[in-house]
Design an enzyme around this catalytic site. Structure first.
Site, short mmCIF file in Angstrom:
data_model
loop_
_atom_site.label_atom_id
_atom_site.label_comp_id
_atom_site.label_asym_id
_atom_site.label_seq_id
_atom_site.Cartn_x
_atom_site.Cartn_y
_atom_site.Cartn_z
N ASP A 198 0.83 -1.19 0.00
CA ASP A 198 0.00 0.00 0.00
C ASP A 198 0.87 1.25 0.00
O ASP A 198 2.03 1.21 0.46
CB ASP A 198 -0.90 0.02 1.24
CG ASP A 198 -1.96 -1.08 1.19
OD1 ASP A 198 -2.30 -1.50 0.08
OD2 ASP A 198 -2.42 -1.51 2.27
N TYR A 203 7.17 -9.05 7.95
CA TYR A 203 6.76 -7.66 8.16
C TYR A 203 7.08 -7.20 9.58
O TYR A 203 7.11 -8.00 10.52
CB TYR A 203 5.26 -7.50 7.94
CG TYR A 203 4.77 -7.78 6.55
CD1 TYR A 203 4.65 -6.78 5.61
CD2 TYR A 203 4.43 -9.09 6.17
CE1 TYR A 203 4.18 -7.04 4.33
CE2 TYR A 203 3.97 -9.36 4.89
CZ TYR A 203 3.86 -8.33 3.97
OH TYR A 203 3.40 -8.61 2.71
N ASP A 253 -6.45 0.16 9.34
CA ASP A 253 -5.14 0.78 9.59
C ASP A 253 -5.35 2.25 9.90
O ASP A 253 -6.46 2.77 9.87
CB ASP A 253 -4.18 0.57 8.41
CG ASP A 253 -4.62 1.27 7.14
OD1 ASP A 253 -5.52 2.13 7.19
OD2 ASP A 253 -4.06 0.95 6.07
N ARG A 275 -2.91 -5.88 8.65
CA ARG A 275 -3.85 -5.00 9.38
C ARG A 275 -5.01 -5.79 9.98
O ARG A 275 -5.48 -5.50 11.08
CB ARG A 275 -4.35 -3.86 8.49
CG ARG A 275 -4.81 -4.25 7.12
CD ARG A 275 -5.02 -3.02 6.23
NE ARG A 275 -5.02 -3.36 4.83
CZ ARG A 275 -5.97 -2.99 3.97
NH1 ARG A 275 -6.99 -2.26 4.38
NH2 ARG A 275 -5.89 -3.33 2.71
#
Length: 482
Positions: A37, A65, A79, A174
């Protein structure tokens, strides 16, 4: 230019933005794997040229991550960029809601390891009847989201409310953060997200876009990595294999035996840098596959590949990417930038990584009562000197050219070759014309300017006429005197 670039994506760029920037900089086809993103940062792998066919290889791999957990709120996007739907931060400040300490959090996170079902966010790129979820969500349309299967390989809190997650493709971090909050009975949403790695490519070897621009201005393309991979453990050999002579065949036959015994896939890297071949690229690949080799990759030795350091070639390409558990080479092998890598260096690296190394002695031939080591260079010289007989012995097959017969006049036809193989020394040759089941003995003459004429006096004129303008093989038996 084919390969991959490991990008350290910064905030504000979409993954498509990075593709377009690289496409303009490199003037090549570019596609990314594993979208990030705009608000996320970290590793984004971009595949260049023919490297784009490896997209599935990266999508199927592990991703790691680093994610920030913000307790006390939930948003519609799950998020920090979304609209707040639940806010209990004041209750946290007033100690009405107690947040877990690091030990408590890690104990809870261990419950998330393994296969599980996840519901994608409303604001995601998933599709329902061809329409993106986020397009439906923006229009406030209610819709059912299809659950997906994911795997969490490992998860732990690095420090308070910052987690490290290793997971399968398709995992929404998320959503994972939101689910962790649910398990704690505390609303949670994801803050900053950084991808640390995809497969074995990590943030430490990733380049920012501005750095790449600076490197290109200096004509430095070392940021482009080779796109060579294997899903299975392998035994590898490498070389130009231009002649694919009896010495090369000996290596590959031994390689096949070892691969069967040790349950490894055989992998041949065949380099190409010449426009004048003894064996055409297509012929080379076909003959190698006929020897029972599992994988053959033809590599153009461009300026990028030729500048790979010898250690990088073995450690990064052979061992890391191709999963080499064994390497087999001739006793005079060289590799890496300026051919500085040799057998001694190869032994050192193989010892370091516990890789089996097999060294095959060169084959020899007697020419004019002198013994010579068989090599592609020797075969090339023999062909260019008209010594077709010894060239054929070393090849263990008859040297040929592909092309078409063209009409000139009754006494002879011309032969036009259609590949970049070398032409023998000027003079007369006994040749065989091959077309499917047709075999015609003939005589050809090669002029000093490399024009090839076929004399009908020495062949079947009627049959030769039938083959006009058809693709044929012209096999060279020996040089003759007329």
């Amino acid at each position: 230019m084919d390969g991959l670039v490991v990008i350290n994506k910064e905030k504000g760029y979409t993954s498509r933005d990075i593709d377009n920037i690289l496409k303009n900089l490199l003037n090549e086809k570019v596609g990314h794997t594993g979208t990030l993103d705009p608000n996320a940062t970290g590793v984004l792998i971009c595949l260049i040229g023919k490297g784009t066919k490896y997209n599935d290889f990266f999508n199927e791999g592990k991703k790691e991550y680093e994610a920030e957990m913000i307790f006390g709120i939930e948003t519609n996007t799950e998020d920090i960029t979304g609209e707040i739907e639940i806010d209990v931060r004041d209750q946290i400040e007033n100690n009405q809601i107690k947040l877990p300490n690091l030990e408590e959090l890690n104990k809870l996170l261990s419950d998330f390891v393994g296969e599980q079902i996840q519901t994608p966010p409303k604001f995601s790129a998933k599709r329902l009847n061809g329409i993106r979820y986020y397009d439906l969500a923006r229009k406030n349309i209610e819709f059912e989201r299809k659950n997906i299967n994911i795997t969490i390989y490992s998860i732990y809190a690095k420090k308070k409310y910052k987690i490290i997650v290793s997971c399968s493709k398709g995992t929404y971090i998320r959503t994972l953060v939101k689910d962790i909050g649910k398990k704690l009975n505390i609303p949670a949403t994801m803050g900053n997200l950084k991808r640390i790695s995809i497969n074995d490519y990590n943030i430490n070897e990733a380049y920012k876009i501005n750095t790449i621009k600076e490197m290109i201005n200096k004509n430095d393309y070392s940021f482009v990595k080779p796109c060579l991979f294997s899903k299975d453990d392998t035994i590898v050999t490498f070389g130009k294999f231009d002649a694919l002579h009896i010495g090369h065949v000996k290596i590959m036959k031994e390689m096949k035996k070892i691969s069967k015994k040790d349950h490894l896939k055989s992998f041949v890297l065949a380099f190409d840098m010449s426009k004048s071949h003894i064996t055409s690229i297509g012929e080379k690949i076909q003959r190698i596959k006929e020897l029972g080799i599992d994988n053959v990759k033809d590599i153009t030795l461009d300026k990028i590949f030729m500048n790979y350091d010898a250690n990088f070639f073995v450690e990064e390409i052979l061992i890391k990417n191709l999963k080499a558990k064994a390497i087999i080479v001739g006793d005079d092998c060289s590799f890496g930038k300026n051919a500085k890598g040799d057998i001694n260096l190869l032994k050192q690296i193989c010892d370091k990584y516990n890789i089996k190394l097999y060294i095959i002695n060169k084959e020899k031939i007697k020419i004019n009562n002198e013994k010579h080591i068989i090599s592609s260079s020797l075969i090339r010289n023999c062909i260019l000197d008209g010594d077709i007989v010894n060239a054929n012995k070393m090849l263990n097959r008859i040297y040929y050219l592909n092309g078409r017969i063209k009409f000139v006049e009754k006494k002879h036809f011309s032969f036009e070759k259609n590949n970049e193989k070398i032409i023998p020394l000027s003079g007369y040759y006994h040749v065989i014309i091959i077309k499917n089941d047709i075999k015609l003995d003939a005589v050809c003459y090669i002029s000093k300017n490399k024009q090839i004429d076929i004399f009908t006096k020495y062949t079947n004129l009627k049959m030769c006429t039938k083959l006009l303008d058809q693709n044929i093989q012209l096999k060279f038996i020996q040089k003759i005197e007329i």
